[in-house]
Design a protein around this motif. Structure first.
Motif, PDB file in Angstrom:
ATOM      1  N   SER A 190       0.845  -1.206   0.000  1.00  0.00           N
ATOM      2  CA  SER A 190       0.000   0.000   0.000  1.00  0.00           C
ATOM      3  C   SER A 190       0.874   1.247   0.000  1.00  0.00           C
ATOM      4  N   ALA A 194       1.249   3.977  -3.038  1.00  0.00           N
ATOM      5  CA  ALA A 194       0.931   5.380  -2.791  1.00  0.00           C
ATOM      6  C   ALA A 194       2.141   6.270  -3.056  1.00  0.00           C
ATOM      7  N   LEU A 270       1.153  11.330   3.024  1.00  0.00           N
ATOM      8  CA  LEU A 270       0.962   9.989   2.475  1.00  0.00           C
ATOM      9  C   LEU A 270       0.462   9.045   3.564  1.00  0.00           C
ATOM     10  N   VAL A 274      -3.049   6.987   3.500  1.00  0.00           N
ATOM     11  CA  VAL A 274      -3.093   5.527   3.560  1.00  0.00           C
ATOM     12  C   VAL A 274      -3.964   5.069   4.725  1.00  0.00           C
ATOM     13  N   LEU A 281      -7.195   0.342  -1.601  1.00  0.00           N
ATOM     14  CA  LEU A 281      -5.752   0.239  -1.796  1.00  0.00           C
ATOM     15  C   LEU A 281      -5.143  -0.934  -1.021  1.00  0.00           C
TER      16      LEU A 281
END
Length: 375
Positions: A190, A194, A270, A274, A281
């Protein structure tokens, strides 16, 4: 020319032959045991997005049937039943069965794969980080013996979720000593995906063209995005080449200030994105790593996975640490041939310290996490 009676007789023979073939196919099919997949904390959004990916055939292949078992507490039983009914309504050809479970003592029976999604909701104003770590440890103390007792000997265990992905994998290994250490991993894809998207936006290119970004360390804690080996494919620049032509990413980002300062602050953004994700994702990340685990990762491409450290890259042994790997023939291999610069090596020491401290707190060998002191 053929008489009607003869045609009817032949048609009857053909029908009987067809029915015998169908019966034989059904008998053979009944002997084939589908792959058993157990998902814990199955009420979370990741699971909802993961089920179609697993049942589509893209992960294990178009000839592998699967049975999915959703495990959660009694309070989520109604939600699990809704997910089961919706999955059944979609009539996936390879989904032999899907069922909900709320009795922990019956969990992981004949499991080929166990996907652990359990999270603890962090609120450091309510209780300390150490208390949350001990809570994770207690969950793993329940799961690990059940996996040992009920699952198949070669069971693969995957840790994912928004919190303590590395620690969950480490504790399952500690409390499940008969589970093969190489079969317990944590998902860091993930973060990798990203980070690639963030870089692609900076370079105004397709995310799929960004390769070999490495995520080191604690997947859901302190980690480090390493661009030293990153490459660009299909980047629109003065030099063109065939589809396999690549350029070093750091040579293409001329804004060195962004790399050294803004990238660090961008990582916090980020992290927030996430952790706030709706599950699409991380579900894709789990499915991708499973596909690579069973069918191999792309040749010469670097994949980041949380694996058991055996001293690779001078990382302390006995912790699950995200590092570059390749997956082939159902196994993973750390890419120890990669050169690591001095700056990265220092960062790895700090990241390893955090994971070692988490492990010691979980095992109740220390009461509090101690800050990192650079040598």
């Amino acid at each position: 020319m053929m008489l009607s009676e003869e045609m009817l007789a032949i048609a009857e023979e053909n029908l009987q032959a067809h029915l015998e073939i169908v019966k034989e196919d059904e008998e053979i099919k009944s002997l084939i045991k589908p792959m058993q997949i157990w998902i814990t904390s199955a009420s979370v959004p990741i699971c909802y997005h993961l089920i179609p990916l697993l049942a589509s055939g893209e992960v294990f292949g178009m000839t592998t049937e699967i049975s999915i078992h959703l495990l959660d507490t009694e309070q989520f039983k109604e939600m699990l039943c809704s997910i089961v009914m919706e999955a059944e309504d979609m009539a996936f050809p390879l989904l032999r069965s899907i069922s909900e479970h709320t009795k922990t003592d019956q969990a992981f029976i004949d499991a080929d794969i166990v996907i652990v999604l359990d999270d603890v909701l962090l609120n450091l104003e309510v209780q300390s980080l150490e208390n949350y770590i001990r809570e994770v440890s207690e969950i793993c103390q329940v799961y690990a013996p059940l996996i040992e007792k009920n699952a198949k000997s070669g069971v693969k265990v995957i840790s994912s979720g928004k919190t303590f992905a590395n620690l969950k994998a480490t504790m399952l290994r500690m409390y499940g000593t008969s589970i093969r250490p190489e079969n317990i991993i944590a998902i860091s894809t993930s973060w990798e995906s990203a980070a690639k998207a963030m870089l692609a936006r900076k370079l105004n290119m397709n995310t799929a063209g960004v390769k070999d970004v490495i995520v080191w360390g604690n997947i859901t804690g302190s980690n480090y995005i390493d661009l030293s080996h990153a490459k660009l494919y299909g980047y629109d620049c003065a030099i063109r080449g065939p589809p396999n032509f690549q350029r070093p990413l750091l040579n293409m980002i001329y804004d060195s200030e962004w790399i050294h300062s803004e990238l660090v602050s961008a990582q916090s953004t980020l992290s927030s994105r996430v952790s706030r994700g709706r599950g699409m994702l991380p579900a894709h990340a789990v499915a991708t790593v499973l596909r690579y685990w069973y069918h191999g990762s792309p040749s010469e491409e670097i994949i980041s996975v949380g694996i058991l450290s055996e001293g690779q890259f001078c990382i302390p042994e006995g912790i699950i640490f995200s590092m570059p790997v390749r997956l082939q023939n159902g196994n993973w291999e750390a890419m120890t041939e990669l050169e690591i610069n001095e700056t990265t090596q220092k960062v790895l020491g700090r990241l390893a310290h955090e994971l070692v401290q988490e492990k010691l707190v979980a095992l109740k060998e220390i009461n509090e996490m101690h800050p990192y002191e650079a040598e």
